[in-house]
Scaffold this active site. Structure first.
Site, PDB file in Angstrom:
ATOM      1  N   ASN A 328       2.713   1.119 -13.262  1.00  0.00           N
ATOM      2  CA  ASN A 328       2.473  -0.383 -12.712  1.00  0.00           C
ATOM      3  C   ASN A 328       1.040  -0.680 -13.488  1.00  0.00           C
ATOM      4  OD1 ASN A 328       2.914  -2.128 -11.015  1.00  0.00           O
ATOM      5  ND2 ASN A 328       2.092  -1.127  -9.147  1.00  0.00           N
ATOM      6  N   HIS A 364       1.296  -5.625  -0.443  1.00  0.00           N
ATOM      7  CA  HIS A 364       2.157  -4.882  -0.327  1.00  0.00           C
ATOM      8  C   HIS A 364       2.955  -5.174   1.128  1.00  0.00           C
ATOM      9  CE1 HIS A 364       1.330  -2.284  -3.716  1.00  0.00           C
ATOM     10  NE2 HIS A 364       2.575  -1.995  -3.838  1.00  0.00           N
TER      11      HIS A 364
END
Length: 475
Positions: A328, A364
């Site tokens: 990521n 998120h």
């Protein structure tokens, strides 16, 4: 078409929306091949229109009328940059709007305990992209003012710029001088190689790519195919593994009947399979960026400018820091560049790290699992920084022990041990991230006796006790 997708999805035992998303990511390859063959030497406006329309098509194919959400976000950010200009007020407005819109999307689409494939997936990628663009424009404006001042103070500055002068500039590799036009912003936002699932493509690099007349296929197709094949391998591993080890298994009576070590092993396996799902998507998308040419670095000749994962480093990492630095990557770079470093005024690395992780948890979604996982990351990295600092300090003072630990027969067993430790504890940390709802992850962590929280939470009490003793001994 929907019937065909649903039928195939039922045959391979996957979510129809997930299958549609993977197909869309794969469609990026022919889209970018067509660009290189037929449009690479076309007018810049034609290239921008092509990528904008292709990205909108893929978005509409996946999310239908909900495509409007990403479009509204783009229009708002462009309007703010155009009317207000590169000012702090623009950063505050765009950051607040993008995050609020995304959180609203989570509220209306992700209210259950199951992860849903909705329009918030590309929206979360777009949120970081638009925030980053706003910062880049602001940094470019500040750099222009600094250069003008330096040129005024020293008429020979332009010819004799020194390293110390350059250090005063902000983010030279990402800062841009002008606000984007609406078409530039839409083209960058809807770029098919990264709109749906990432990676983040720097706006400045994207403009250089569009302005280039090169056909990148000869130098980029082979690395792109290797990333595609690697992504498909990870996808196959995830699909086969999740049939036998679905994440719901952690909440099953059979899981409860196991002993502690077997439970921890099951958690480690399921977490690893979950990571395979993310890695597959990132690698497939990364291949699209490579074959398009957007990931090509003209200065170094590297085609991995948009890399989102270092596979070998990820699969061999023996510390949590090593893991975080290997996957990521573009999100981590965003967090470091636009959050962590800009919180320097707090005067505390720990405070900057905590607020950065809090932002990422909020980015998120609302589920409690995200906050527990990122909270664990904060505790683990704090402990890892401090333990490694103490260990390296002790090792530097003890040359005999340093030589012993460098020996092959000591070093390799230790690396194997810490690799196993990392796999198991990373799996433990991902349980809330995977299960999301506290009604699901609390029973699993209870079965593991909250061992990770106890270990890393207890460390908070240890440094105040041992650091004074160590300093006194050193003196």
């Amino acid at each position: 078409m929907d019937y065909v997708i649903t039928s195939i999805a039922s045959q391979v035992r996957c979510d129809a929306n997930a299958l549609r998303l993977i197909i869309s990511a794969l469609l990026g390859y022919p889209i970018c091949v067509i660009y290189n063959i037929y449009l690479s030497k076309s007018p810049i406006i034609t290239k921008h229109i092509y990528y904008t329309l292709c990205g909108l098509f893929l978005c509409y194919y996946n999310y239908g009328i909900n495509t409007i959400h990403s479009f509204v976000s783009c229009i708002f950010v462009w309007t703010v940059l155009t009317l207000i200009g590169p000012k702090r007020k623009a950063i505050a407005l765009n950051l607040t709007f993008c995050m609020s819109y995304l959180l609203y999307g989570y509220y209306v689409t992700q209210t259950g305990s199951e992860y849903m494939f909705t329009w918030t997936i590309p929206q979360c990628v777009l949120t970081l992209r638009l925030i980053a663009m706003t910062f880049d424009v602001y940094d470019g404006h500040r750099n222009t003012k600094i250069l003008a001042k330096l040129a005024t103070d020293s008429p020979t500055y332009a010819k004799n710029s020194t390293k110390s002068d350059k250090l005063e500039l902000f983010s030279e590799d990402t800062a841009v001088d002008n606000c984007p036009t609406l078409l530039q912003l839409l083209s960058h936002s809807y770029f098919p190689g990264s709109f749906l699932i990432g990676p983040q493509v720097k706006y400045k690099n994207y403009l250089k790519y569009i302005e280039s007349n090169d056909n990148f296929l000869p130098k980029c197709w082979l690395p792109a195919m290797s990333r595609l094949m690697l992504g498909l391998i990870y996808l196959l591993i995830y699909q086969i593994g999740s049939i036998h080890w679905p994440y719901q298994y952690m909440n099953s009576p059979e899981f409860d009947s196991y002993g502690f070590f077997m439970r921890a092993s099951v958690v480690a396996i399921i977490a690893k399979l979950t990571l395979c799902k993310y890695l597959s998507g990132w690698l497939i998308a990364e291949g699209v960026c490579i074959i398009s040419g957007a990931s090509y670095n003209e200065k170094t000749g590297s085609v991995y400018e948009c890399s989102n994962v270092y596979v070998l480093k990820f699969e061999t990492a023996t510390t949590f820091g090593g893991l975080i630095r290997s996957f990521n990557l573009t999100t981590n770079e965003f967090a470091a560049r636009y959050l962590f470093k800009r919180l320097k005024f707090l005067g505390s690395r720990i405070a900057s790290h905590f607020l950065t992780l809090l932002f990422l948890a909020l980015w998120h979604g609302w589920a409690t699992g995200y906050y527990i996982t990122f909270g664990m990351e904060f505790l683990i990295m704090k402990m890892e920084w401090e333990v490694l600092s103490l260990f390296n300090s002790w090792r530097n003072r003890n040359k005999t022990m340093d030589s012993l630990l460098s020996a092959f027969y000591i070093r390799w067993p230790l690396l194997v041990f810490f690799r196993i430790y990392t796999i198991y504890m990373f799996g433990y940390c991902l349980v809330p991230f995977i299960l999301l709802s506290y009604t699901k992850w609390i029973p699993v962590l209870t079965q593991l006796y909250f061992c990770g929280h106890i270990i890393y939470g207890t460390w908070l009490l240890i440094p105040p006790l041992i650091v004074p003793y160590i300093k006194a001994k050193q003196q």
